[in-house]
Write a protein that holds these residues in place. Structure first.
Motif, PDB file in Angstrom:
ATOM      1  N   GLU A 199       1.183  31.951 -61.698  1.00 36.69           N
ATOM      2  CA  GLU A 199       2.582  31.932 -62.143  1.00 36.69           C
ATOM      3  C   GLU A 199       2.718  31.290 -63.517  1.00 36.69           C
ATOM      4  OE1 GLU A 199       5.336  30.290 -59.375  1.00 36.69           O
ATOM      5  OE2 GLU A 199       4.676  31.565 -57.719  1.00 36.69           O
ATOM      6  N   ALA A 200       2.062  30.140 -63.708  1.00 37.19           N
ATOM      7  CA  ALA A 200       2.178  29.434 -64.999  1.00 37.19           C
ATOM      8  C   ALA A 200       1.539  30.237 -66.123  1.00 37.19           C
ATOM      9  CB  ALA A 200       1.529  28.057 -64.896  1.00 37.19           C
ATOM     10  N   LEU A 201       0.423  30.904 -65.851  1.00 47.34           N
ATOM     11  CA  LEU A 201      -0.239  31.719 -66.876  1.00 47.34           C
ATOM     12  C   LEU A 201       0.650  32.880 -67.309  1.00 47.34           C
ATOM     13  CD1 LEU A 201      -3.832  31.738 -65.359  1.00 47.34           C
ATOM     14  CD2 LEU A 201      -3.242  30.853 -67.632  1.00 47.34           C
ATOM     15  N   LEU A 202       1.216  33.587 -66.345  1.00 45.49           N
ATOM     16  CA  LEU A 202       2.080  34.725 -66.676  1.00 45.49           C
ATOM     17  C   LEU A 202       3.344  34.263 -67.386  1.00 45.49           C
ATOM     18  CD1 LEU A 202       1.682  36.793 -63.382  1.00 45.49           C
ATOM     19  CD2 LEU A 202       0.703  37.324 -65.631  1.00 45.49           C
ATOM     20  N   ALA A 203       3.880  33.098 -67.009  1.00 50.59           N
ATOM     21  CA  ALA A 203       5.118  32.594 -67.619  1.00 50.59           C
ATOM     22  C   ALA A 203       4.936  32.295 -69.095  1.00 50.59           C
ATOM     23  CB  ALA A 203       5.585  31.338 -66.889  1.00 50.59           C
ATOM     24  N   LYS A 204       3.707  31.953 -69.496  1.00 46.38           N
ATOM     25  CA  LYS A 204       3.487  31.639 -70.919  1.00 46.38           C
ATOM     26  C   LYS A 204       2.839  32.794 -71.687  1.00 46.38           C
ATOM     27  CE  LYS A 204      -0.837  28.986 -70.528  1.00 46.38           C
ATOM     28  NZ  LYS A 204      -1.448  27.687 -70.833  1.00 46.38           N
ATOM     29  N   GLY A 205       2.892  33.977 -71.095  1.00 49.57           N
ATOM     30  CA  GLY A 205       2.440  35.168 -71.816  1.00 49.57           C
ATOM     31  C   GLY A 205       0.951  35.429 -71.744  1.00 49.57           C
ATOM     32  N   SER A 206       0.263  34.718 -70.873  1.00 54.65           N
ATOM     33  CA  SER A 206      -1.167  34.955 -70.680  1.00 54.65           C
ATOM     34  C   SER A 206      -1.361  35.576 -69.302  1.00 54.65           C
ATOM     35  CB  SER A 206      -1.943  33.639 -70.829  1.00 54.65           C
ATOM     36  OG  SER A 206      -3.338  33.885 -70.855  1.00 54.65           O
ATOM     37  N   GLY A 207      -2.459  35.306 -68.656  1.00 62.42           N
ATOM     38  CA  GLY A 207      -2.694  35.876 -67.337  1.00 62.42           C
ATOM     39  C   GLY A 207      -3.915  35.279 -66.694  1.00 62.42           C
ATOM     40  N   PRO A 208      -4.175  35.649 -65.442  1.00 63.75           N
ATOM     41  CA  PRO A 208      -5.383  35.191 -64.747  1.00 63.75           C
ATOM     42  C   PRO A 208      -6.595  35.994 -65.223  1.00 63.75           C
ATOM     43  CG  PRO A 208      -4.062  36.558 -63.291  1.00 63.75           C
ATOM     44  CD  PRO A 208      -3.305  36.473 -64.581  1.00 63.75           C
ATOM     45  N   TYR A 209      -7.388  35.353 -66.086  1.00 65.65           N
ATOM     46  CA  TYR A 209      -8.537  36.021 -66.706  1.00 65.65           C
ATOM     47  C   TYR A 209      -9.823  35.399 -66.163  1.00 65.65           C
ATOM     48  CZ  TYR A 209      -4.910  37.298 -70.139  1.00 65.65           C
ATOM     49  OH  TYR A 209      -3.763  37.757 -70.759  1.00 65.65           O
ATOM     50  N   PHE A 210     -10.816  36.257 -65.916  1.00 64.95           N
ATOM     51  CA  PHE A 210     -12.058  35.810 -65.293  1.00 64.95           C
ATOM     52  C   PHE A 210     -13.275  36.381 -66.016  1.00 64.95           C
ATOM     53  CE2 PHE A 210      -8.814  35.501 -62.084  1.00 64.95           C
ATOM     54  CZ  PHE A 210      -9.067  34.278 -61.490  1.00 64.95           C
ATOM     55  N   TYR A 211     -14.371  35.618 -65.972  1.00 65.40           N
ATOM     56  CA  TYR A 211     -15.705  36.112 -66.327  1.00 65.40           C
ATOM     57  C   TYR A 211     -16.480  36.281 -65.023  1.00 65.40           C
ATOM     58  CZ  TYR A 211     -16.747  36.343 -71.343  1.00 65.40           C
ATOM     59  OH  TYR A 211     -16.855  36.742 -72.661  1.00 65.40           O
ATOM     60  N   LEU A 212     -17.155  37.410 -64.863  1.00 60.75           N
ATOM     61  CA  LEU A 212     -17.912  37.707 -63.645  1.00 60.75           C
ATOM     62  C   LEU A 212     -19.406  37.715 -63.962  1.00 60.75           C
ATOM     63  CD1 LEU A 212     -15.736  40.637 -62.250  1.00 60.75           C
ATOM     64  CD2 LEU A 212     -15.529  38.178 -61.776  1.00 60.75           C
ATOM     65  N   PRO A 213     -20.175  36.793 -63.360  1.00 54.36           N
ATOM     66  CA  PRO A 213     -21.601  36.684 -63.683  1.00 54.36           C
ATOM     67  C   PRO A 213     -22.513  37.403 -62.700  1.00 54.36           C
ATOM     68  CG  PRO A 213     -20.921  34.755 -62.463  1.00 54.36           C
ATOM     69  CD  PRO A 213     -19.710  35.673 -62.537  1.00 54.36           C
ATOM     70  N   LYS A 214     -23.758  37.623 -63.128  1.00 54.24           N
ATOM     71  CA  LYS A 214     -24.885  38.009 -62.272  1.00 54.24           C
ATOM     72  C   LYS A 214     -24.711  39.341 -61.532  1.00 54.24           C
ATOM     73  CE  LYS A 214     -27.013  33.951 -62.950  1.00 54.24           C
ATOM     74  NZ  LYS A 214     -26.079  33.341 -63.916  1.00 54.24           N
TER      75      LYS A 214
END
Length: 532
Positions: A199-214
């Motif tokens: 919620e906080a990420l989307l509210a500030k114009g960003s988002g849930p971003y991930f790096y996926l390893p291996k």
């Protein structure tokens, strides 16, 4: 250790303290439970499939491109799209989710901070929980840190974009069990970061971003797509809200990049050349192939044919699909000695110029002291462009499987073998003490570089390779060198540091995983048993 049941399905091995209660709320644990019960069986099946594929390669097969997915490779399609705050990723810094590190990395002259629950974090329970609190506070802009001298660290305006790297599919979270087995560390990290921050990420114009390893196969990428889509639906979010960058850091995955992008097309924004783990994977995957044994680690640089082909194929594949092609890690640490520092910066500059000219959209550093140098390289190449998606490399000749598997030139030396032993022992000692990111001999070592060090020696022993001196590498020679290099480590660090550390345990683990008949897949798996 007292067991504390917090949910009907999951058993937590620790009584919750104040930090746990902040993160392991009833609602967060409910979400984690849903993911674990829904996706763990498929994850276990994917790991079993990895083992099956490896047995075929051990028996003589070589990895290759997949013929049954030709239509995916030939058709014109693109990924769903890239959010505005991820359009410019020239320089990314990586490091563990420790509080001071998070602040310094977000404040550095970089575009992105990859907050790492994986290779640069030794995942003790306390550090994993504290890491979730640190990222939550960073997202909310409330994070601060005071050192023992009273110096206060706080976020500056306009910090770097935050991306969370979760643990790989193979790593367990032993402090939480489901049906008597440790749950996947990847689901633990993803569920808690997503739940507390979306919620906080989307509210500030960003988002849930991930790096996926291996990742090793497109089926594993498809598993992540299912996890992401389930989370989006569960929280009534549009498809594609969650975005991921996937590391191509295993040899099997380089043959499936189109398929991986397709399988994650709603969520993926790019692939990354995770080159240190890729070198480790080359050794591990081809461990039974005597004609593919690598030389000294110092010789395995990006101008070697098999690594240059990997970089160029990644750029071409990604840009055709509208996805970013991220460059690899510069592990060098700036030096206080002016002459040494000039050498370091020149080495980094040459490496990053190669990546920029290959068409990469950005790159990784491990130390903020490299940020200005690397930013200048990419600024010069990109100019006013945010990225290099326009660099298609379509004029290149097709990259073949033979190029990606080509043997590597270089010597195997006594000096290189001894350096491998010292690096691996010191890294393992730091890791089992809870520190997964360690400066050793001017390089920022994480699990990947230590893995190269120990698997190289295992493979040299396995195939009876000779050093430049003519001496055959045997278990006896390795044990003799290990004993001698322990004395060198003691002399370099001092008796007090050595005695207060866990070097004997580290040496014992190093000896075991380097001489066992079957190669231990990841040193972090036996190492994890020594962590609280």
């Amino acid at each position: 250790m007292t067991q504390q049941l917090i949910s009907a399905e999951l058993t937590f091995q620790r009584q919750p303290g104040q930090q746990e209660r902040e993160i392991l709320t009833d609602a967060a644990v409910d979400f984690l439970t849903e993911l674990v019960t829904r996706f763990t069986p498929k994850r276990n099946a994917l790991l079993a499939e990895r083992a099956k594929t490896q047995r075929k390669i051990d028996a003589g097969e070589l990895p290759d491109f997949i013929s049954e997915t030709t239509s995916i490779k030939n058709d014109d399609w693109q990924i769903r799209g890239i959010p505005r705050d991820l359009q410019n990723r020239r320089v990314e810094i990586t490091g563990p989710v420790e509080r001071k590190m998070v602040i310094n990395a977000l404040n550095a002259n970089v575009n992105v901070f990859m907050a790492d629950f994986e290779d640069s974090l030794a995942p003790s329970w306390d550090k994993v929980i504290a890491g979730q609190i640190n990222l939550r506070d960073a997202v909310n802009g409330t994070i601060s840190y005071s050192n023992e001298a009273g110096k206060i660290y706080q976020l500056k305006p306009n910090p770097a974009v935050l991306i969370c790297r979760v643990r790989g599919l193979h790593l367990p979270e032993k402090h939480v069990t489901w049906r008597g087995e440790p749950i996947p560390g990847s689901l633990f990290d993803f569920a808690l970061y997503f739940f507390h921050n979306v919620e906080a990420l989307l509210a500030k114009g960003s988002g849930p971003y991930f790096y996926l390893p291996k990742t090793q196969t497109y089926q594993e990428a498809a598993w992540w797509s299912e996890v992401f889509s389930y989370a989006e639906d569960r929280f009534d979010l549009p498809r594609g809200t969650i975005k991921a960058t996937l590391l191509i850091e295993t040899l099997p995955a380089v043959f499936q990049m189109d398929e991986i992008l397709w399988s994650l097309r709603d969520h993926i924004v790019g692939l990354n050349c995770g080159r240190w783990d890729y070198i480790f994977s080359y050794i591990k995957t081809l461990k039974n192939h005597p004609d593919r044994v690598l030389p000294d680690r110092q010789s395995v640089t990006m101008d070697q044919g098999f690594l240059d082909a990997y970089s160029r194929l990644l750029v071409r594949t990604c840009h055709r699909r509208g996805a970013f092609a991220m460059g690899g890690m510069a592990a060098f640490i700036p030096s206080k000695d002016a002459e040494r520092n000039e050498w370091v910066l020149n080495k980094v500059k040459a490496d990053k110029q190669r990546e920029a000219s290959n068409g990469h959209d950005g790159t990784w550093i491990a130390h903020p002291g490299l940020a200005d140098t690397v930013m200048a390289v990419f600024n010069q190449t990109l100019g006013d462009e945010l990225n290099q998606l326009h660099v298609t490399r379509e004029e290149d000749a097709a990259i073949t499987a033979e190029q990606l598997l080509a043997p590597c030139n270089g010597e195997r030396t006594e000096e290189g073998m001894r350096a491998n032993i010292r690096v691996a022992v010191q890294y393992i000692e730091a890791w089992i003490n809870g520190n997964g990111c360690v400066p050793i001999y001017g390089l920022m070592e994480d699990a990947a570089t230590a893995e190269i060090s120990r698997t190289s020696i295992w493979q040299w022993i396995r195939h009876g390779k000779t050093l430049q001196s003519g001496e055959v590498v045997t278990e006896a020679l390795f044990r003799k060198m290990l004993t001698e290099e322990m004395l060198v480590i003691r002399e370099e660090l001092g008796g007090q540091r050595f005695e207060q550390g866990r070097f004997e345990e580290a040496a014992a683990l190093m000896e075991r995983i380097t001489t066992e008949s079957e190669l231990v897949e990841f040193l972090t798996l036996p190492g994890y048993r020594l962590l609280p």
